[in-house]
Design an enzyme around this catalytic site. Structure first.
Site, mmCIF file in Angstrom:
data_model
loop_
_atom_site.group_PDB
_atom_site.id
_atom_site.type_symbol
_atom_site.label_atom_id
_atom_site.label_comp_id
_atom_site.label_asym_id
_atom_site.label_seq_id
_atom_site.Cartn_x
_atom_site.Cartn_y
_atom_site.Cartn_z
ATOM 1 N N ARG A 1 0.796 -1.226 0.000
ATOM 2 C CA ARG A 1 0.000 0.000 0.000
ATOM 3 C C ARG A 1 0.834 1.284 0.000
ATOM 4 N NH1 ARG A 1 -5.316 -1.122 0.391
ATOM 5 N NH2 ARG A 1 -5.876 -3.140 1.257
ATOM 6 N N ASP B 1 -6.924 5.170 -5.838
ATOM 7 C CA ASP B 1 -5.745 5.818 -5.274
ATOM 8 C C ASP B 1 -4.484 5.475 -6.058
ATOM 9 O OD1 ASP B 1 -7.052 7.144 -3.299
ATOM 10 O OD2 ASP B 1 -6.411 5.831 -1.653
ATOM 11 N N LYS C 1 -8.320 -2.030 -10.911
ATOM 12 C CA LYS C 1 -8.505 -3.156 -9.997
ATOM 13 C C LYS C 1 -9.275 -2.723 -8.768
ATOM 14 C CE LYS C 1 -6.678 -3.205 -6.434
ATOM 15 N NZ LYS C 1 -5.898 -3.000 -5.198
ATOM 16 N N THR C 2 -10.135 -3.484 -8.267
ATOM 17 C CA THR C 2 -10.674 -3.455 -6.898
ATOM 18 C C THR C 2 -11.969 -4.239 -6.789
ATOM 19 O OG1 THR C 2 -11.613 -2.161 -5.088
ATOM 20 C CG2 THR C 2 -11.804 -1.192 -7.244
ATOM 21 N N ASP D 1 -14.028 -3.699 -4.624
ATOM 22 C CA ASP D 1 -15.047 -2.793 -4.099
ATOM 23 C C ASP D 1 -15.972 -2.240 -5.179
ATOM 24 O OD1 ASP D 1 -13.682 -3.221 -1.758
ATOM 25 O OD2 ASP D 1 -12.547 -1.352 -1.870
#
Lengths: 658, 658
Positions: free
Chosen positions: B145, B176, B202-203, B205
């Site tokens: 991260r 982000d 990507k994600t 969520d």
């Protein structure tokens, strides 16, 4: 009702049957063996089951069936917790009945055994049945936990059976439910009723098995579902490299589910309740064991891992077992007094006075949130609901505390961040795997054939399960054959013996042989989601437990993890965090264990800076005369180039207490 | 490494590509559109991205490719949380590179963006790549991260890129990480470096999407994995008929995952954070809403159900949002003082003095175990870790309290027993669904083609995803096009706007249209495990969200649950527990809401004995002039025989606050 694409597709699945059951009913004959004995307490059981004791095993074979074409009226009951495949058992019974005689009828009792007591049922017909084929859940007729025990309940059940003119009642249930079925069969015969009773072995827990019942249905699907998510979590842990996941798994007292999931996913740790009990491991010793592995992995910069915890663990830890027993006793005697107490603090103060010193200390040592769970949600008898206790959080809390101390002492330098999980309800109602779909359908069809043959007091049995379905052997096992007498609620009762994990059984041994490598060297396996279509090896394999027990597979035992990089594994394994042999190690020590083992080991240790469990191994290596096995391991570990060294070093069968 | 049967089988899967990408590289041409604008703050962004702002959209088409055959050196980074399919993105890049020129090289930076900063990487080669094809996880090179933000970090990244002679860096990440990629692209160009930067969306969520990015990868697989276990739990709930399951779902601030899972599984309740915020619903109002449904189902003797809760919920509840903000501020200013406090009680006492009255009250109203979670596990900046708060347990606790009160008042007669679950880590590393396997491979291949074309500051874009893969459209979207300025850590920063659930979007509307029926009438759908083989409709379908957004499907919106037994549904729906329109209802009331809405409704109620939410509906029916919609619903409910009545009655779009 909106259907998912998979549900619609699964309606098309035609479950496989043993070859003998695919013949015309006229050609399915019954072959009876010699009279049988119960597994123990033969005299008492013979007395209790005057009319149904000692029947022969029966198998089906090709031959003449004098009963073919009988018109039958059968009632079916789903009893106890859900297990994938229950609907297919009913489908197997249904299709058998209709094949035998289209005018035969199947009735489903609603909400479990209480449906029989209360005469609450539906007739199952084609369209209704079709909506449930190859689906999970027990929602077709619902289930329940009522037992048919009292004289009134038995009389009411008889009245229902008579009124409905039932030829048979088929009980789909676990060990308790089938014990009940055995009693019901006896009562029916004793009362001169013709209604037969046939059982079907159900439970995800896998604890209803024996020589004649290779596995209970649902175990396969449930374990595969849990292993899917455990594998996913393992892959996440190995990707993120910063979390320890503590995963509690359903399974009641037995650790079969945890063990099977461990064989499928190769986690860093899997605690086995039966071993904890055999070794009388305290919470402290379990914590030390976990922290030893966590510290060792931290040395390799692997501050992550996955730990499996069987639901029943807390019942098998000596001090918790006693605490729970005392709480249960106390609540049953002083329930009114206890119930008047307002709030946890008042309850805790009261308990401090009313429990034994040891149990009061054990209770006080628990984190408040966990301690509260020992007092909440008691069952109708006032018993602690063990399944509600968040053992996974308890262990995290104890591990955190211990790691802090180790950090201070300089014996742990890692970072510890954790997540807890509990998997149970995710797996009980999954779409049955092809294995469970086939097995259940065969069990149901077998139950029908037993019914059709006029038998009573039998459990449907389908065996040779690691072979292709057509080679499966179908028949019936007398329920009394699996029984013994056990203490229940203050008196000796006839019960089907619950099968716990055997520490000298092949599945446990396969696990024990590999776990010390899995603990330190990340060896995760990712089974993925259950597949219903696709290659045979992907969608039609039974459990590792079954393969190992039947001597077919060389699965986890052949773990390539060690084999792939043997030198590296051996190098890392020079001081392996030993599996829970604390007890045995202590037993071998000169002085019987008063102080916690780890402490004693530390006292003897030449290098006190090490983590306690790893330390113990080190200690043994320093004093070879006292612990020959460890010595051998250590000695071999000096020669890391030898491929099988690491494996052998960890291959000791640590657990079974003699 | 031991491989599961599925993993071995998945190695054989050949991901599908858009037709244009299956051509020879010489025949893949770039078609550029007109210059683009950022979605807002054009002037500021143009200033911040002097060299990379406003580039044209590009699409690939059949044509002449002057760059074919270039020998390239590319580095790839996995950034942030895991998402299924990351390995296939890398495989797509790799295969593209090698197809372009077998001497091209792909390097994987280890452990996320820090790998670029520190120059830590591996070269990806055939055998290594093959071990990860079509598998879940980010373990091929690990993720992290770290953000490349400071001057030092940027300088170090440039140094690595120069030293490695990289033609491009491809960043696989969320909003982000791609904001970071845009900044890096700008810095590289500004410094005269030729290294390009390309992003991949990507994600799990699902919150990185817009007109040009239909979905982020991993959302499909994660939602299907969660929906599998939710469906299993629903079937269990409907079989056992005695538990309410509270299921929290990962997804950070956005409720996309919860919404998608609701569309797939039709639970009794799914809270949507964005709606809670729009309606400024307090915990009290949410509790009342839940209890209204629980009480209504209890009247039908259905003391069970499933409630989905988005991870970010607590951030969107007004009093909690303020509490969290105050805690964050307080911790950043008085961290030292706070850290000296020993134990929760001391911390709570200190907070009572240091928080505003409102927040101190809100904190004090929380169960101790939950309150403690607001203080534990703060992130490096001292921020409350919202994802660690057991919102599902908080709601259970509040519901229990409220139901007790209702029981006393005679407005609730059911039994309430509950289980809580949190699903997140189970889905981030699952084997990618066929959809994600294909989509990711195509995204990776597209990223390669963009790289090969010499472009920088682009996000790989593959669209038209509800069509078969060969019809997918591939190209690149300028990263600056998706950006705006937002307040971060006290100043305005350029960021890619996070996509939250839109209350006037088709997925939410499809859900809102049906939820009042699903709440009361059990309408569960059981998706089952992700299938990789088998019928097309079982193993190759995209999410409901995507189908609805692209206007293809008629999925949940067409829920047959209501349609099948309309008369019964209508009959039961005469006083439907309304979905969270409390706020709007209050707004329509004469007096602006000071007292909790439910209370006010009760004050006006003719029949105070009813549950508060159902009551409100009843009240409205009695006073038709004030709430015309509810009136219409009540009026129609008088005619239960009309099939669509129940549906219409609940079809009101309740949420979006104007």
């Amino acid at each position: 009702m909106k259907l998912s694409a998979l549900q619609t597709a699964r309606y098309q699945y035609a479950p496989k049957l043993p070859a003998v059951l695919t013949a015309k009913l006229e050609q399915i004959a019954i072959e009876a063996g010699k009279p049988t004995q119960s597994m123990a307490n033969q005299a008492e059981l013979k007395e209790l089951f005057k009319h149904t004791y000692g029947k022969p095993m029966v198998n089906f074979k090709k031959g003449k069936n004098p009963n073919a074409g009988k018109k039958l009226r059968v009632g079916v009951i789903l009893s106890g917790g859900q297990a994938p495949g229950g609907h297919n058992v009913i489908a197997g019974i249904y299709d058998g009945l209709k094949k035998g005689n289209p005018e035969s009828k199947l009735f489903g009792f609603l909400g479990g055994p209480s449906g029989l007591i209360e005469g609450s049922y539906v007739e199952i017909k084609d369209k209704f049945m079709d909506e449930y084929r190859n689906t999970g859940g027990f929602d077709i007729i619902g289930s329940g936990r009522t037992k048919i025990e009292t004289a009134d309940q038995i009389a009411a059940s008889m009245a229902t059976a008579k009124k409905m003119k039932l030829d048979a009642v088929i009980v789909i249930g676990g060990d308790d439910s089938n014990t009940n079925a055995a009693l019901l069969a006896e009562h029916f015969v004793a009362s001169g009723m013709s209604t037969q009773v046939i059982g079907v072995p159900k439970t995800i827990d896998g604890d209803l098995k024996n020589d004649m019942i290779e596995t209970s249905f649902g175990f396969d699907t449930a374990c595969k579902t849990y292993s899917e998510v455990i594998g996913n979590i393992e892959r996440d842990a190995n990707s993120a490299k910063k979390y320890w996941h503590f995963v509690k798994l359903m399974g009641r007292s037995a650790s079969h589910i945890a063990l099977e999931c461990a064989l499928q996913t190769q986690p860093n740790v899997c605690l086995i309740s039966e071993e904890v009990e055999a070794n009388k491991m305290t919470l402290r010793q379990i914590t030390d064991y976990l922290c030893g592995i966590i510290a060792k992995r931290a040395e390799n910069n692997e501050n992550f891992g996955v730990i499996l915890i069987p639901e029943g663990l807390v019942e098998f830890v000596p001090e918790m077992k006693i605490l729970i027993a005392e709480l249960n006793d106390l609540m049953s005697v002083k329930a009114d007094e206890f119930n008047k107490l307002a709030g946890f603090d008042a309850q805790a103060a009261w308990l401090a006075k009313n429990l034994s010193k040891a149990s009061a200390d054990a209770f006080a040592s628990l984190p408040a949130a966990i301690a509260a769970q020992f007092l909440m949600d008691r069952d109708p008898h006032g018993n602690v609901q063990v399944s509600r206790i968040e053992t996974e959080k308890l262990l995290i809390s104890l591990v955190e505390e211990k790691l802090k101390a180790m950090k201070k002492a300089g014996t742990y330098k890692g970072k510890f961040s954790s997540y807890n999980h509990f998997f149970g309800y995710e797996g009980r109602c999954a779409f049955p795997s092809n294995f469970d779909a086939d097995y259940c359908y065969a069990l149901g069809f077998t139950a029908f054939v037993l019914t059709n043959a006029g038998l009573t007091g039998y459990l449907s049995s389908v065996r040779n399960l690691t072979a292709p379905a057509k080679e499966w052997i179908a028949g019936g096992v007398p329920l009394t054959m699996m029984m013994n007498m056990e203490q229940r609620h203050g008196s000796q009762k006839p019960v089907i013996r619950k099968a716990l994990v055997e520490l000298d059984g092949k599945p446990f041994k396969a696990f024990a042989k590999n776990r010390d490598v899995w603990a330190i060297k990340t060896s995760f396996v990712f089974p993925g989601a259950i597949q219903y279509y696709g290659p045979d090896e992907v969608c039609n394999q039974p459990t590792q437990t079954l393969l190992l027990e039947r001597g077919i597979a060389k699965p986890a035992a052949k773990a390539k993890s060690g084999a792939k990089a043997p030198a590296k594994a051996a190098a890392k394994a020079d001081k392996p965090a030993k599996a829970p042999v604390a007890k045995k190690a202590a037993a071998k020590a000169d002085k019987p264990a008063k102080a916690p083992v780890a402490k004693k080991a530390a006292a003897k240790a030449d290098k006190p800076a090490k983590a306690p469990i790893a330390k113990k191994a080190a200690v043994k290596a320093d004093k070879p005369a006292k612990a020959p096995a460890a010595k051998k391991a250590a000695a071999k570990a000096d020669k890391p180039a030898k491929a099988p060294a690491a494996k052998k070093a960890t291959a000791k069968k640590p657990a079974a207490k003699k």
